[in-house]
Design a protein around this motif. Structure first.
Motif, mmCIF file in Angstrom:
data_model
loop_
_atom_site.group_PDB
_atom_site.id
_atom_site.type_symbol
_atom_site.label_atom_id
_atom_site.label_comp_id
_atom_site.label_asym_id
_atom_site.label_seq_id
_atom_site.Cartn_x
_atom_site.Cartn_y
_atom_site.Cartn_z
ATOM 1 N N PHE A 81 18.989 28.099 38.896
ATOM 2 C CA PHE A 81 18.751 28.842 40.003
ATOM 3 C C PHE A 81 17.897 29.941 39.726
ATOM 4 O O PHE A 81 17.818 30.569 39.096
ATOM 5 N N ASP A 82 16.798 30.033 40.678
ATOM 6 C CA ASP A 82 15.749 31.069 40.750
ATOM 7 C C ASP A 82 15.549 31.484 42.264
ATOM 8 O O ASP A 82 15.280 30.533 43.148
ATOM 9 N N THR A 83 15.049 32.593 42.681
ATOM 10 C CA THR A 83 14.761 32.798 44.063
ATOM 11 C C THR A 83 13.119 32.416 44.129
ATOM 12 O O THR A 83 12.815 32.402 45.284
ATOM 13 N N ARG A 84 12.528 32.101 43.061
ATOM 14 C CA ARG A 84 10.994 31.683 43.383
ATOM 15 C C ARG A 84 10.913 30.525 43.467
ATOM 16 O O ARG A 84 11.973 29.667 43.052
ATOM 17 N N ASN A 85 9.994 29.774 43.855
ATOM 18 C CA ASN A 85 9.983 28.411 44.068
ATOM 19 C C ASN A 85 9.257 27.580 42.694
ATOM 20 O O ASN A 85 9.177 26.438 42.696
ATOM 21 N N ASP A 86 8.743 28.460 41.955
ATOM 22 C CA ASP A 86 8.219 27.650 40.742
ATOM 23 C C ASP A 86 8.745 28.386 39.285
ATOM 24 O O ASP A 86 9.271 29.762 39.420
ATOM 25 N N LEU A 87 8.645 27.671 38.141
ATOM 26 C CA LEU A 87 9.252 28.234 37.091
ATOM 27 C C LEU A 87 7.839 28.859 36.298
ATOM 28 O O LEU A 87 6.683 28.310 36.414
ATOM 29 N N LEU A 88 8.065 29.765 35.369
ATOM 30 C CA LEU A 88 7.020 30.310 34.270
ATOM 31 C C LEU A 88 5.630 30.461 34.860
ATOM 32 O O LEU A 88 4.821 29.432 34.756
ATOM 33 N N ARG A 89 5.492 31.003 35.627
ATOM 34 C CA ARG A 89 4.273 31.186 36.411
ATOM 35 C C ARG A 89 3.118 31.530 35.675
ATOM 36 O O ARG A 89 1.945 31.218 36.036
ATOM 37 N N PHE A 90 3.480 32.194 34.589
ATOM 38 C CA PHE A 90 2.098 32.557 33.691
ATOM 39 C C PHE A 90 1.464 31.436 32.841
ATOM 40 O O PHE A 90 0.669 31.541 32.161
ATOM 41 N N VAL A 91 2.382 30.159 32.950
ATOM 42 C CA VAL A 91 2.116 28.966 32.069
ATOM 43 C C VAL A 91 1.229 27.964 33.043
ATOM 44 O O VAL A 91 1.529 27.686 34.064
ATOM 45 N N ASP A 92 0.521 27.216 32.452
ATOM 46 C CA ASP A 92 -0.416 26.224 33.190
ATOM 47 C C ASP A 92 0.662 25.413 33.897
ATOM 48 O O ASP A 92 1.695 24.858 32.969
ATOM 49 N N GLU A 94 0.696 22.274 35.009
ATOM 50 C CA GLU A 94 0.704 21.040 34.707
ATOM 51 C C GLU A 94 1.837 20.859 33.412
ATOM 52 O O GLU A 94 2.685 19.922 33.166
ATOM 53 N N ILE A 95 1.816 21.802 32.349
ATOM 54 C CA ILE A 95 2.803 21.761 31.294
ATOM 55 C C ILE A 95 4.119 22.157 32.132
ATOM 56 O O ILE A 95 5.126 21.714 31.636
ATOM 57 N N VAL A 96 4.259 23.143 33.008
ATOM 58 C CA VAL A 96 5.402 23.307 33.684
ATOM 59 C C VAL A 96 6.283 22.107 34.358
ATOM 60 O O VAL A 96 7.345 21.815 34.111
ATOM 61 N N GLN A 97 5.459 21.426 34.991
ATOM 62 C CA GLN A 97 5.805 20.251 35.488
ATOM 63 C C GLN A 97 6.459 19.437 34.554
ATOM 64 O O GLN A 97 7.357 18.723 34.768
ATOM 65 N N ALA A 98 5.655 19.064 33.428
ATOM 66 C CA ALA A 98 6.104 18.483 32.384
ATOM 67 C C ALA A 98 7.651 18.929 31.844
ATOM 68 O O ALA A 98 8.482 17.936 31.803
ATOM 69 N N LEU A 99 7.776 20.129 31.793
ATOM 70 C CA LEU A 99 9.166 20.747 31.344
ATOM 71 C C LEU A 99 9.923 20.310 32.517
ATOM 72 O O LEU A 99 11.312 20.084 31.901
ATOM 73 N N ILE A 100 9.752 20.457 33.533
ATOM 74 C CA ILE A 100 10.807 20.212 34.749
ATOM 75 C C ILE A 100 11.169 18.768 34.573
ATOM 76 O O ILE A 100 12.420 18.515 34.674
ATOM 77 N N TYR A 101 10.225 17.825 34.422
ATOM 78 C CA TYR A 101 10.597 16.381 34.227
ATOM 79 C C TYR A 101 11.579 16.164 33.189
ATOM 80 O O TYR A 101 12.610 15.680 33.244
ATOM 81 N N HIS A 102 11.238 17.100 31.900
ATOM 82 C CA HIS A 102 12.097 16.693 30.954
ATOM 83 C C HIS A 102 13.630 17.410 31.356
ATOM 84 O O HIS A 102 14.629 16.531 30.648
ATOM 85 N N MET A 103 13.669 18.649 31.672
ATOM 86 C CA MET A 103 14.967 19.019 32.110
ATOM 87 C C MET A 103 15.828 18.022 33.135
ATOM 88 O O MET A 103 17.050 18.099 33.026
#
Length: 341
Positions: A81-92, A94-103
């Motif tokens: 859960f998070d109040t923001r719409n995206d994770l780890l805003r300071f990270v590129d 494309e890398i974050v989306q790859a993490l979300i896919y894995h999770m």
């Protein structure tokens, strides 16, 4: 400096210089009914004696993502859960989306852009999380990981003439001196980046300045390591930052599945991504997700620090088979993009 503890008498310490490096602790807001068994923070969760079947992790920052991916790897049904719409805003991203896919592949349910209504427990002691959208999430355990607080509230800083800022952190200059020149501060108590690696260097630089030892300054290029599954590491500028700054850039990618070592270690989804200036070829950023990311990033960090160009990786030979070969593959990919009509 007066020091007192329950087991000893009060002791008076004196020194020409003092460094405040008391770290931080998890934030525990009053509206969250912590019991450190089924409703925990990122410290107390480590004392759990039973592996739960389900868990909600509140907080999509570094700590929240690390714990969410770790517990999901145990086979626990995790909701992030998070109040923001995206994770780890300071990270590129494309890398974050790859993490979300894995999770998500590991069974993590995302509840992003949501607002918390309340947290309670049911008759079985389970955590009941109610969101303002009307959703209710019932889990064996709730892990609250939304922010940390500097450990300065017990220091009576006002007596020393030091006033924390609105975030409860200490203001320092480039030498890590507080508003009282002989008192320095380093680490989590001064805020971002609040990394173990940078905190140690801040403390060293503070001591060097205090004792007139020749010193440099904290490097502008700092690596970040995020120990999710898979792990992430990044240094330099992301695509989002370069776009915002109006820098003409290009990217180069290397997928672990293209590299012999990636196939050997069984990581076929890892990615190393370079950002570089498309006019000067100056390397601007390195972004990695996959096995050994936090080790691999240091090669790019060295080239970035010395203002190197992306073609450095093309004109040098890397051991085979190693994941370091990703640098050469990514550089070739990026330079080939420049040649396309």
């Amino acid at each position: 400096l007066k020091v007192s503890a329950k087991s000893t008498d009060e002791e008076l310490l004196t020194a020409p210089f003092i460094v405040i490096a008391t770290g931080s602790r998890p934030r525990r807001p009053e509206e969250i009914p912590f019991n450190d068994v089924t409703i925990c923070d990122s410290d107390s969760i480590l004392s759990t004696e039973v592996i739960p079947k389900s868990m909600i992790v509140m907080g999509g920052g570094v700590i929240g993502c690390e714990y969410a991916s770790m517990f999901a790897a145990y086979g626990i049904k995790v909701t992030l859960f998070d109040t923001r719409n995206d994770l780890l805003r300071f990270v590129d991203q494309e890398i974050v989306q790859a993490l979300i896919y894995h999770m998500r592949t590991n069974g993590v349910t995302m509840r992003l852009g949501e607002q918390l209504d309340k947290v309670t427990t049911d008759e079985r002691g389970r955590a009941v999380t109610t969101l303002q959208s009307g959703k209710t999430v019932v889990t064996d355990v709730l892990l609250f990981a939304m922010g940390r607080i500097a450990n300065i509230d017990m220091l009576n800083l006002a007596a020393a003439g030091i006033t924390p800022d609105k975030m409860g952190q200490l203001k320092v200059n480039e030498h890590y001196q507080t508003e009282v020149p002989h008192i320095y501060a380093a680490g989590d108590v001064i805020g971002f980046p609040a990394l173990a690696s940078t905190s140690m260097e801040q403390g060293r630089l503070a001591c060097c300045h205090a004792f007139n030892v020749a010193q440099s300054t904290l490097p502008k290029v700092l690596p970040y390591g995020i120990y999710t599954i898979p792990e992430i590491s990044t240094v330099g500028k992301s695509e989002e930052e370069l776009t915002k700054e109006g820098v003409p850039y290009e990217i180069g990618r290397a997928f672990y599945k293209e590299i012999a070592r990636g196939q050997i270690v069984g990581d076929l989804e890892g990615l190393l991504k370079l950002t570089f200036n498309r006019v000067t070829l100056e390397l601007l950023g390195v972004h990695i997700i996959g096995d050994g990311a936090t080790e691999l990033v240091h090669i790019g960090q060295a080239v970035l620090t010395y203002g190197g160009k992306v073609d450095f990786f093309v004109h040098n030979v890397f051991n085979y088979p190693t994941l370091a070969e990703c640098y050469r593959t990514a550089a070739l990919d990026g330079i080939n993009r420049l040649a396309r009509p």
